[in-house]
Design an enzyme around this catalytic site. Structure first.
Site, PDB file in Angstrom:
ATOM      1  N   ASP A 104       1.013  -1.141  -0.029  1.00  0.00           N
ATOM      2  CA  ASP A 104       0.074  -0.105   0.126  1.00  0.00           C
ATOM      3  C   ASP A 104       0.924   1.260   0.164  1.00  0.00           C
ATOM      4  O   ASP A 104       1.687   1.537   0.882  1.00  0.00           O
ATOM      5  CB  ASP A 104      -0.983  -0.061   1.249  1.00  0.00           C
ATOM      6  CG  ASP A 104      -2.269   0.586   1.040  1.00  0.00           C
ATOM      7  OD1 ASP A 104      -2.346   1.926   0.517  1.00  0.00           O
ATOM      8  OD2 ASP A 104      -3.167   0.336   1.727  1.00  0.00           O
ATOM      9  N   HIS A 155     -10.678  -1.560   4.953  1.00  0.00           N
ATOM     10  CA  HIS A 155     -10.284  -1.127   6.279  1.00  0.00           C
ATOM     11  C   HIS A 155     -10.899   0.283   6.499  1.00  0.00           C
ATOM     12  O   HIS A 155     -10.574   0.726   7.853  1.00  0.00           O
ATOM     13  CB  HIS A 155      -8.761  -0.910   6.289  1.00  0.00           C
ATOM     14  CG  HIS A 155      -8.194   0.007   5.507  1.00  0.00           C
ATOM     15  ND1 HIS A 155      -8.116  -0.318   3.836  1.00  0.00           N
ATOM     16  CD2 HIS A 155      -7.560   1.269   5.406  1.00  0.00           C
ATOM     17  CE1 HIS A 155      -7.427   0.762   3.399  1.00  0.00           C
ATOM     18  NE2 HIS A 155      -7.421   1.743   4.572  1.00  0.00           N
ATOM     19  N   ASP A 156     -11.329   0.810   5.716  1.00  0.00           N
ATOM     20  CA  ASP A 156     -11.916   2.122   6.016  1.00  0.00           C
ATOM     21  C   ASP A 156     -13.445   2.268   5.798  1.00  0.00           C
ATOM     22  O   ASP A 156     -14.224   3.564   6.139  1.00  0.00           O
ATOM     23  CB  ASP A 156     -11.673   3.218   4.816  1.00  0.00           C
ATOM     24  CG  ASP A 156     -10.201   3.685   5.013  1.00  0.00           C
ATOM     25  OD1 ASP A 156      -9.741   3.800   6.064  1.00  0.00           O
ATOM     26  OD2 ASP A 156      -9.511   4.072   3.813  1.00  0.00           O
ATOM     27  N   ASP A 172      -2.660   4.764  -2.443  1.00  0.00           N
ATOM     28  CA  ASP A 172      -3.852   5.450  -1.441  1.00  0.00           C
ATOM     29  C   ASP A 172      -4.060   6.883  -1.893  1.00  0.00           C
ATOM     30  O   ASP A 172      -3.077   7.549  -2.566  1.00  0.00           O
ATOM     31  CB  ASP A 172      -3.157   5.687  -0.042  1.00  0.00           C
ATOM     32  CG  ASP A 172      -4.105   6.379   1.005  1.00  0.00           C
ATOM     33  OD1 ASP A 172      -5.066   5.376   1.308  1.00  0.00           O
ATOM     34  OD2 ASP A 172      -3.710   7.487   1.247  1.00  0.00           O
ATOM     35  N   GLU A 201      -6.840   3.780  -5.313  1.00  0.00           N
ATOM     36  CA  GLU A 201      -7.937   4.424  -4.424  1.00  0.00           C
ATOM     37  C   GLU A 201      -8.235   5.822  -5.055  1.00  0.00           C
ATOM     38  O   GLU A 201      -7.384   6.816  -5.012  1.00  0.00           O
ATOM     39  CB  GLU A 201      -7.493   4.523  -3.031  1.00  0.00           C
ATOM     40  CG  GLU A 201      -8.840   5.006  -2.202  1.00  0.00           C
ATOM     41  CD  GLU A 201      -8.673   5.103  -0.807  1.00  0.00           C
ATOM     42  OE1 GLU A 201      -9.315   5.148   0.008  1.00  0.00           O
ATOM     43  OE2 GLU A 201      -7.348   5.814  -0.631  1.00  0.00           O
TER      44      GLU A 201
END
Length: 542
Positions: free
Chosen positions: A96, A321-322, A197, A248
Site C-alpha cells: 500500500d 479497512h476504511d 492510497d 484508490e
C-alpha cells in the site's frame, strides 16, 4: 488488456490479522503463519495495508519511511520471508503506497523544519504573518482546516488529512524521483503490485483559492494526476508484465477512471470508487445516519459497470479497512447473518472487474457495536465524536452513529477461534475483539460445508472456472428496488444473477428466461417467482 477478472485480491490489515509474538499487534510473521489458510480460500494476491515506519496517527497511513519496516510489524527479513513463502503458494504480495502525503516525522519534513530549502520544496508551504488566516478555506478530510501554521516556515503547510500527514508536492521533479525510487526498491525485492492510497489527490492547482466545496473540486482528479501516473508506470511497475496496480480514487468520476485504467493510457490496472458506499450518508454527511438507499445503490453499480465496460477496469469491493462491515451496514445480521454475508459476496464475485475480499469478510465478521468512545482508536472517529459533541449532540446518538459508520468497525481482530481474544493473540489486542467471536470464527467454519467461509470458496472457484464471470459482458435487467438482476454473457452463452436486497420475500418475473442449472444459491431451494430474504443465485441460461 491484462486478464485480471479471474484474479482475487485479499486485503489484509496487519495490526488486526494475526499476532505471532503476542504483543497485542498483528505482524508480518503472523501473515506468514496464515498463508495456508489464504491458499485454501483461493486468493491470488494479498494487499497489505502499510507496514512502513510510522508514528501511527492514522494507523500507518502516515508514513515516516517508505523503505523501512515498522518494528511493531517485524523486520525486512520478515518481509523477504513473506514474499518467498507466498510465492511458493502462487500468491503475490501487493503493498500500500501512501504517496499523497508523508508523516510530519519523516526525514523530509524534519529537514524542511530545519530550514533546508530543498526539502521545503517537497511540500506546499505558503508564507504568511497571519496565524489566523489560512491561504484558503480548504477543509481537511478529518475535520478542521487543511492548513497548519508552522512557526519554522513563517507560514502554513497543506494537509488534506491529519495535520501530521503533510501533502507532498508532486509538481517538484525531485519528489517524483524519490517516489519512483521507492517503487523500484520494492519491485526489486519481489513485490508484485501496489495499491495507491487516494492517488487522484496528488495533483494540486497552481493557486490555492477559496471554493464552495472547500477545495474539493480543485484538488480531486486534477489533470496532472494522469501525467504523474503515466510517469511512474513507465519508470517502475510498467516494466513488469506481471505487476498489478489499483488506485484508490476519492470522489472521482467515471470519465477519469476510464482514463486511469484504459490499457492504452498506461496508468493503472484498476480503480476503487466509493460512491456506492455513501448511499447511507444523510445529505452527503457521513456522520448522519439514514437507511441505505437501495435505488441509488443499484443505479451506481449499473453506471460504473456499464461506464467502464470495454473501456477500463473496476476493482470490485464492498468491504475494506476504511468501511464498516457491509453485512451489518446494508444487511440484517440479527436475523439473516448468513444470508446477508453471502448475498453481498455473490454480488462482488459476479460483477465485472477484479474482486477484493477484506479480512474477516470471508467468515461473515460484523461490526463490533462498541458502546463507549474509549473503545475507539481511529483518529477520524474520535475527531467526529468531538465535533458532534461541540454541536450538542447527545452522547447516545453519537455512539449510535459511530457504531454504524466508524472505520474501526472493520479493524477489530480477525476471529480465528473461540478462545480468549478470538485466537488472534494471547495478550489483550490493541483494539477490542468483537463480542460475537464465539459464534463467528474460522475454526467453526473451515470444515463446515455450509459455512460463509466455504460459500466464499465456492464463489472463488466458480469465478475462476467460468469465463462468463471473469470475462463476460454485463447487462442489467429491470427489476423493482428490492432486487438486483443482471446477465453476464460471452460467446452466445449467458448467466443470470439474482439478488434480493431486503429482509423479506421479493417478487421476480423470470418468464422471459430459460433457466438451466443453478450454479450457486445461498438457500437450499428456489421459488422461480419469489426471492427469499437476501437470497442470491447464479443461474446458467439455455
Amino acid at each position: 488488456m491484462k486478464k485480471l477478472g479471474n484474479k482475487v485480491v485479499y486485503e489484509l490489515y496487519p495490526s488486526s490479522f494475526y499476532d505471532s509474538n503476542n504483543d497485542g499487534y498483528g505482524d508480518i510473521k503472523g501473515i506468514v503463519e496464515k498463508l495456508d489458510y489464504l491458499q485454501l480460500l483461493g486468493v491470488d494476491y494479498i494487499w497489505i495495508t502499510p507496514v512502513f515506519k510510522s508514528p501511527k496517527n492514522d494507523n500507518g497511513y502516515d508514513v515516516a519511511n517508505y523503505c523501512e519496516i515498522d518494528p511493531i510489524f517485524g523486520s525486512m527479513e520478515d518481509v523477504d520471508l513473506l514474499i518467498s513463502e507466498a510465492k511458493k503458494r502462487n500468491i503475490g504480495i501487493m503493498l500500500d503506497m501512501v504517496f499523497n502525503h508523508v508523516s510530519s516525522e519523516s526525514q523530509w519534513f524534519q529537514e524542511a523544519l530545519k530550514g533546508n530549502k530543498k526539502y521545503q520544496d517537497y511540500f506546499y508551504i505558503v508564507k504568511s504573518d497571519d496565524k489566523n488566516s489560512p491561504p484558503s478555506n480548504w477543509v481537511s478530510k478529518f475535520g478542521g482546516s487543511a492548513w497548519q501554521y508552522q512557526e519554522e516556515f513563517n507560514g502554513y503547510y497543506l494537509h488534506l488529512f491529519d495535520k501530521t500527514q503533510v501533502d507532498l508536492k508532486w509538481k517538484n521533479k525531485k519528489v517524483r524521483k524519490e517516489l519512483i525510487k521507492v517503487l523500484n526498491f520494492w519491485l526489486k525485492k519481489g513485490i508484485c503490485g501496489f495499491r495507491f492510497d487516494v492517488v487522484n489527490l496528488i495533483g494540486k492547482p497552481n493557486e490555492f483559492k477559496d471554493s464552495k466545496d472547500f477545495g474539493k473540486h480543485l484538488y480531486t482528479d486534477h489533470p496532472d494526476v494522469h501525467e504523474y501516473l503515466k510517469l511512474i508506470n513507465k519508470k517502475s511497475f510498467g516494466k513488469y508484465d506481471t505487476s498489478i496496480t489499483v488506485g484508490e480514487m476519492s470522489s472521482t468520476t467515471i470519465d477519469n477512471c476510464i482514463k486511469y485504467t484504459n490499457p492504452n493510457e498506461k496508468e493503472l490496472d484498476m480503480v476503487f470508487n466509493f460512491h456506492h458506499l455513501k448511499v447511507d450518508y444523510k445529505n452527503g454527511n457521513k456522520w448522519e445516519n439514514k437507511p441505505w438507499d437501495k435505488k441509488e445503490f443499484k443505479q451506481l453499480i449499473k453506471d460504473w459497470q456499464l461506464g467502464l465496460q470495454n473501456k477500463g477496469w473496476n476493482a470490485i469491493f464492498l468491504n475494506n479497512h476504511d468501511q464498516p462491515r457491509v453485512n451489518s451496514r446494508y444487511g440484517d445480521v440479527s436475523k439473516y447473518w448468513f444470508e446477508s454475508s453471502t448475498l453481498f459476496a455473490t454480488l462482488v464475485f459476479t460483477l465485472q472487474g477484479t474482486p477484493f475480499i477484506y479480512q474477516g469478510e470471508e467468515i461473515g465478521m460484523t461490526n463490533p457495536y462498541f458502546k463507549t468512545i474509549g473503545e475507539y482508536r481511529d483518529v477520524e472517529s474520535i475527531n467526529a465524536y468531538n465535533e458532534l459533541k461541540q454541536k450538542n449532540k447527545k452522547e447516545k446518538d453519537i455512539l449510535e452513529i459511530l457504531s454504524v459508520k466508524s472505520r474501526d468497525n472493520s479493524r477489530t481482530p480477525v476471529q480465528w477461534d473461540d478462545s480468549r481474544y478470538a485466537g488472534f493473540s494471547k495478550s489483550k489486542p490493541w483494539i477490542d475483539v468483537s463480542s460475537n467471536y464465539k459464534q463467528i470464527n474460522v475454526k467453526k467454519q473451515i470444515y463446515d460445508e455450509n459455512s460463509v467461509f466455504n460459500f466464499y470458496r465456492k464463489l472463488i472457484s466458480l469465478r475462476k472456472s467460468n469465463e462468463l464471470l471473469y470475462d463476460g459482458n454485463i447487462e442489467f435487467i429491470d427489476s423493482d428496488e428490492n432486487t438486483l438482476m443482471f446477465k453476464r454473457s460471452l460467446n452466445n452463452k449467458s448467466l443470470l444473477v439474482l439478488l434480493s436486497l431486503v429482509n423479506k420475500p421479493s417478487k421476480v418475473n423470470l418468464s422471459k428466461f430459460k433457466l438451466k442449472d443453478i450454479l450457486i444459491n445461498n438457500y437450499k431451494d428456489f421459488d422461480k417467482k419469489t426471492l427469499k430474504p437476501y437470497q442470491s443465485l447464479v443461474i446458467e441460461l439455455e
